[in-house]
Write a protein that holds these residues in place. Structure first.
Motif, short mmCIF file in Angstrom:
data_model
loop_
_atom_site.label_atom_id
_atom_site.label_comp_id
_atom_site.label_asym_id
_atom_site.label_seq_id
_atom_site.Cartn_x
_atom_site.Cartn_y
_atom_site.Cartn_z
N ILE A 199 -12.03 -42.03 -12.51
CA ILE A 199 -11.55 -41.27 -13.66
C ILE A 199 -10.34 -40.47 -13.19
N PRO A 200 -9.16 -40.71 -13.76
CA PRO A 200 -7.97 -39.98 -13.32
C PRO A 200 -8.03 -38.51 -13.72
N HIS A 201 -7.45 -37.66 -12.87
CA HIS A 201 -7.35 -36.24 -13.20
C HIS A 201 -6.17 -35.98 -14.12
N THR A 202 -5.23 -36.89 -14.13
CA THR A 202 -4.05 -36.74 -14.98
C THR A 202 -3.75 -38.06 -15.66
N LEU A 203 -3.03 -37.98 -16.73
CA LEU A 203 -2.51 -39.16 -17.41
C LEU A 203 -1.00 -38.98 -17.55
N PRO A 204 -0.28 -40.08 -17.75
CA PRO A 204 1.17 -39.97 -17.79
C PRO A 204 1.71 -38.97 -18.80
N ASN A 205 0.98 -38.74 -19.87
CA ASN A 205 1.50 -37.77 -20.83
C ASN A 205 0.35 -36.95 -21.38
N GLU A 206 0.65 -35.73 -21.73
CA GLU A 206 -0.39 -34.78 -22.13
C GLU A 206 -0.67 -34.76 -23.62
N THR A 207 -0.14 -35.72 -24.37
CA THR A 207 -0.43 -35.79 -25.80
C THR A 207 -1.63 -36.71 -26.02
N PHE A 208 -2.56 -36.28 -26.82
CA PHE A 208 -3.76 -37.06 -27.04
C PHE A 208 -3.97 -37.33 -28.51
N GLU A 209 -4.52 -38.51 -28.79
CA GLU A 209 -4.84 -38.88 -30.18
C GLU A 209 -6.07 -38.09 -30.61
#
Length: 165
Positions: free
Chosen positions: A155-165
């Motif tokens: 499970i990644p601690h970060t994703l490429p962008n901080e906007t979520f659906e």
């Protein structure tokens, strides 16, 4: 791990002078924890999780070993999620070794904060085992096990962008 990896600043935690075990709870830290807890339910995280849920323990351990080899002394920004008949549990991988026909993933477990534990991967059986229930790390009683795809994930601690659906 995001804090110690330099990806997150928590100004009122006391962590500047302290090790992980001594970090003080604060409003800022509580907000960060709450945010990351909720992010795991986002569509974006579920897409990443789905990828790993289709990966067997041996392949996941190989990928994690490759990630470590590219990071040097840094800790990868992932949690290792284990799913067994006992439920689910997340731990932080800190290094990977390849003894014989499998892998040993050394981990930090918040239930055992002052010691190092490990997950053993048996590539021939496409399975894993982890002693997270007993003080004796080699005890068979209470050991968690899993087999095949869907029994563990990164499970990644970060994703490429901080906007979520």
């Amino acid at each position: 791990m995001n804090y110690f990896g330099g990806m997150l600043e928590i100004s009122d935690s006391g962590a500047e002078e302290a090790g992980l075990i001594n970090i003080q709870r604060s409003e800022t830290l509580d907000r960060v924890i709450a945010k990351h807890h909720m992010m795991q339910f986002s569509v974006e995280y579920l897409r990443v999780l789905d990828q790993y849920l289709n990966t067997g323990p041996g392949d996941l351990a190989e990928e994690l070993a490759e990630i470590f080899s590219n990071l040097g002394d840094s800790i990868p920004p992932y949690a290792l999620a284990l799913y067994s008949e006992h439920g689910g549990h997340s731990i932080t991988p800190t290094r990977v070794e390849k003894p014989g026909e499998g892998y040993r993933i050394f981990v930090y477990d918040s239930n055992w904060p002052r010691e190092t534990r490990w997950v053993d991967i048996d590539q021939n059986r496409n399975s894993w085992s982890y002693q997270g229930a007993e003080p004796d790390k080699d005890a068979e009683a209470g050991k968690w096990t899993g087999v095949g795809s869907g029994s563990m994930a990164l499970i990644p601690h970060t994703l490429p962008n901080e906007t979520f659906e």
